[in-house]
Scaffold this motif. Structure first.
Motif, PDB file in Angstrom:
ATOM      1  N   THR A 157      35.973  34.376  35.080  1.00  0.00           N
ATOM      2  CA  THR A 157      36.071  34.921  36.433  1.00  0.00           C
ATOM      3  C   THR A 157      34.771  34.695  37.192  1.00  0.00           C
ATOM      4  O   THR A 157      34.775  34.225  38.333  1.00  0.00           O
ATOM      5  N   LEU A 158      33.652  35.018  36.557  1.00  0.00           N
ATOM      6  CA  LEU A 158      32.355  34.834  37.207  1.00  0.00           C
ATOM      7  C   LEU A 158      32.046  33.369  37.469  1.00  0.00           C
ATOM      8  O   LEU A 158      31.378  33.040  38.454  1.00  0.00           O
ATOM      9  N   SER A 159      32.544  32.477  36.630  1.00  0.00           N
ATOM     10  CA  SER A 159      32.311  31.051  36.871  1.00  0.00           C
ATOM     11  C   SER A 159      33.018  30.593  38.147  1.00  0.00           C
ATOM     12  O   SER A 159      32.577  29.658  38.803  1.00  0.00           O
ATOM     13  N   LEU A 160      34.112  31.259  38.503  1.00  0.00           N
ATOM     14  CA  LEU A 160      34.846  30.902  39.716  1.00  0.00           C
ATOM     15  C   LEU A 160      34.260  31.525  40.973  1.00  0.00           C
ATOM     16  O   LEU A 160      34.251  30.897  42.033  1.00  0.00           O
ATOM     17  N   ILE A 161      33.797  32.776  40.880  1.00  0.00           N
ATOM     18  CA  ILE A 161      33.368  33.486  42.088  1.00  0.00           C
ATOM     19  C   ILE A 161      31.883  33.824  42.102  1.00  0.00           C
ATOM     20  O   ILE A 161      31.397  34.440  43.041  1.00  0.00           O
ATOM     21  N   GLY A 162      31.158  33.420  41.067  1.00  0.00           N
ATOM     22  CA  GLY A 162      29.744  33.740  40.994  1.00  0.00           C
ATOM     23  C   GLY A 162      28.932  32.996  42.037  1.00  0.00           C
ATOM     24  O   GLY A 162      29.369  32.022  42.621  1.00  0.00           O
ATOM     25  N   GLY A 163      27.739  33.480  42.263  1.00  0.00           N
ATOM     26  CA  GLY A 163      26.868  32.877  43.256  1.00  0.00           C
ATOM     27  C   GLY A 163      26.813  33.723  44.503  1.00  0.00           C
ATOM     28  O   GLY A 163      27.533  34.714  44.649  1.00  0.00           O
ATOM     29  N   ARG A 164      25.950  33.314  45.403  1.00  0.00           N
ATOM     30  CA  ARG A 164      25.676  34.137  46.568  1.00  0.00           C
ATOM     31  C   ARG A 164      26.776  34.134  47.611  1.00  0.00           C
ATOM     32  O   ARG A 164      27.008  35.144  48.259  1.00  0.00           O
ATOM     33  N   TRP A 165      27.466  33.037  47.827  1.00  0.00           N
ATOM     34  CA  TRP A 165      28.333  32.925  48.992  1.00  0.00           C
ATOM     35  C   TRP A 165      29.828  32.950  48.709  1.00  0.00           C
ATOM     36  O   TRP A 165      30.620  33.222  49.612  1.00  0.00           O
ATOM     37  N   ARG A 194      31.236  29.633  59.262  1.00  0.00           N
ATOM     38  CA  ARG A 194      29.785  29.440  59.386  1.00  0.00           C
ATOM     39  C   ARG A 194      29.157  30.533  60.233  1.00  0.00           C
ATOM     40  O   ARG A 194      28.096  31.056  59.912  1.00  0.00           O
ATOM     41  N   SER A 195      29.809  30.939  61.311  1.00  0.00           N
ATOM     42  CA  SER A 195      29.235  31.976  62.179  1.00  0.00           C
ATOM     43  C   SER A 195      29.273  33.352  61.514  1.00  0.00           C
ATOM     44  O   SER A 195      28.418  34.196  61.779  1.00  0.00           O
ATOM     45  N   LYS A 196      30.232  33.589  60.639  1.00  0.00           N
ATOM     46  CA  LYS A 196      30.324  34.872  59.939  1.00  0.00           C
ATOM     47  C   LYS A 196      29.301  34.985  58.803  1.00  0.00           C
ATOM     48  O   LYS A 196      28.868  36.073  58.470  1.00  0.00           O
ATOM     49  N   LEU A 197      28.934  33.867  58.218  1.00  0.00           N
ATOM     50  CA  LEU A 197      28.029  33.853  57.069  1.00  0.00           C
ATOM     51  C   LEU A 197      26.584  33.626  57.544  1.00  0.00           C
ATOM     52  O   LEU A 197      26.047  32.530  57.471  1.00  0.00           O
ATOM     53  N   THR A 198      25.980  34.672  58.019  1.00  0.00           N
ATOM     54  CA  THR A 198      24.628  34.604  58.548  1.00  0.00           C
ATOM     55  C   THR A 198      23.664  34.126  57.471  1.00  0.00           C
ATOM     56  O   THR A 198      23.623  34.666  56.374  1.00  0.00           O
ATOM     57  N   GLY A 199      22.914  33.078  57.799  1.00  0.00           N
ATOM     58  CA  GLY A 199      21.894  32.585  56.885  1.00  0.00           C
ATOM     59  C   GLY A 199      22.322  31.443  55.985  1.00  0.00           C
ATOM     60  O   GLY A 199      21.494  30.877  55.286  1.00  0.00           O
ATOM     61  N   SER A 244      23.355  27.655  55.103  1.00  0.00           N
ATOM     62  CA  SER A 244      23.165  26.315  55.666  1.00  0.00           C
ATOM     63  C   SER A 244      24.500  25.572  55.649  1.00  0.00           C
ATOM     64  O   SER A 244      25.410  25.919  54.879  1.00  0.00           O
ATOM     65  N   GLU A 245      24.595  24.530  56.477  1.00  0.00           N
ATOM     66  CA  GLU A 245      25.818  23.723  56.478  1.00  0.00           C
ATOM     67  C   GLU A 245      26.055  23.105  55.112  1.00  0.00           C
ATOM     68  O   GLU A 245      27.187  23.098  54.619  1.00  0.00           O
ATOM     69  N   ARG A 246      24.996  22.611  54.515  1.00  0.00           N
ATOM     70  CA  ARG A 246      25.101  21.971  53.198  1.00  0.00           C
ATOM     71  C   ARG A 246      25.645  22.945  52.149  1.00  0.00           C
ATOM     72  O   ARG A 246      26.512  22.592  51.348  1.00  0.00           O
ATOM     73  N   MET A 247      25.135  24.180  52.162  1.00  0.00           N
ATOM     74  CA  MET A 247      25.577  25.181  51.187  1.00  0.00           C
ATOM     75  C   MET A 247      27.031  25.577  51.442  1.00  0.00           C
ATOM     76  O   MET A 247      27.817  25.694  50.496  1.00  0.00           O
ATOM     77  N   LEU A 248      27.406  25.777  52.698  1.00  0.00           N
ATOM     78  CA  LEU A 248      28.786  26.154  53.009  1.00  0.00           C
ATOM     79  C   LEU A 248      29.747  25.055  52.578  1.00  0.00           C
ATOM     80  O   LEU A 248      30.774  25.325  51.939  1.00  0.00           O
ATOM     81  N   ILE A 249      29.423  23.817  52.888  1.00  0.00           N
ATOM     82  CA  ILE A 249      30.287  22.699  52.480  1.00  0.00           C
ATOM     83  C   ILE A 249      30.409  22.656  50.961  1.00  0.00           C
ATOM     84  O   ILE A 249      31.503  22.496  50.416  1.00  0.00           O
ATOM     85  N   SER A 250      29.290  22.836  50.269  1.00  0.00           N
ATOM     86  CA  SER A 250      29.288  22.810  48.808  1.00  0.00           C
ATOM     87  C   SER A 250      30.171  23.916  48.223  1.00  0.00           C
ATOM     88  O   SER A 250      30.988  23.670  47.329  1.00  0.00           O
ATOM     89  N   LYS A 251      30.012  25.131  48.725  1.00  0.00           N
ATOM     90  CA  LYS A 251      30.792  26.259  48.191  1.00  0.00           C
ATOM     91  C   LYS A 251      32.271  26.111  48.511  1.00  0.00           C
ATOM     92  O   LYS A 251      33.134  26.443  47.683  1.00  0.00           O
ATOM     93  N   LEU A 252      32.588  25.622  49.700  1.00  0.00           N
ATOM     94  CA  LEU A 252      33.996  25.404  50.039  1.00  0.00           C
ATOM     95  C   LEU A 252      34.620  24.343  49.139  1.00  0.00           C
ATOM     96  O   LEU A 252      35.761  24.489  48.693  1.00  0.00           O
TER      97      LEU A 252
END
Length: 122
Positions: free
Chosen positions: A24-32, A52-57, A59-67
Motif C-alpha cells: 500500500t505504501l509503495s503505491l501512495i507513499g511520498g509527499r504528493w 497544479r494550482s491546488k498543490l502549492t509548492g 514543481s511541474e516536473r514532480m507533478l508530471i512524475s507523480k501522475l
C-alpha cells in the motif's frame, strides 16, 4: 532507478509481495501522491492545471512524475481530449477510488491525534 537484482530491489519486492502495508505504501507513499488522490476523490476529475494550482509548492516536473507513477500503478486515468490547445484531465480508476476509505481514516486519525505542542521531540 535501482538494478532489478540489487539487494534493495529484491528486499523491496519481497516486502511488497508479502506485506499488505508495504505494498500500500509503495503505491501512495511520498509527499504528493496522497494529496493528488485526495483532490481527485473530492473533485472526481481535474485538469493538469487545476491540480497544479491546488498543490502549492509542487514543481511541474514532480507533478508530471507523480501522475505518471499513479497512472502506471493503475490508480489514475489520464484522459487526453483531441483539441487545440490540448486538454488533459485526470480521474481515479476503480482501484484509485478504493483508497477513499483509507485516506479518510488516515485524515481522521491525524486530526484526532495531532498535537500543537511542539516541545515534545521523539
Amino acid at each position: 532507478m535501482r538494478k532489478e537484482n540489487s539487494t534493495n530491489s529484491i528486499n523491496e519486492n519481497f516486502l511488497n509481495e508479502t506485506c499488505g502495508i508495504a505494498y500500500t505504501l509503495s503505491l501512495i507513499g511520498g509527499r504528493w501522491k496522497i494529496n493528488i488522490l485526495s483532490y481527485l476523490i473530492n473533485e472526481h476529475k481535474l485538469r493538469y492545471s487545476e491540480l497544479r494550482s491546488k498543490l502549492t509548492g509542487i514543481s511541474e516536473r514532480m507533478l508530471i512524475s507523480k501522475l505518471k507513477e499513479l497512472e502506471s500503478d493503475g490508480l489514475v486515468n489520464r484522459i487526453v481530449h483531441p483539441q487545440v490547445p490540448p486538454k488533459v484531465e485526470y480521474e481515479l480508476t476503480t482501484l484509485g477510488k478504493s483508497f477513499e476509505k483509507i485516506l479518510k481514516l488516515m485524515a481522521n486519525w491525524g486530526e484526532e491525534n495531532y498535537k500543537n505542542d511542539n516541545t515534545t521531540v521523539l
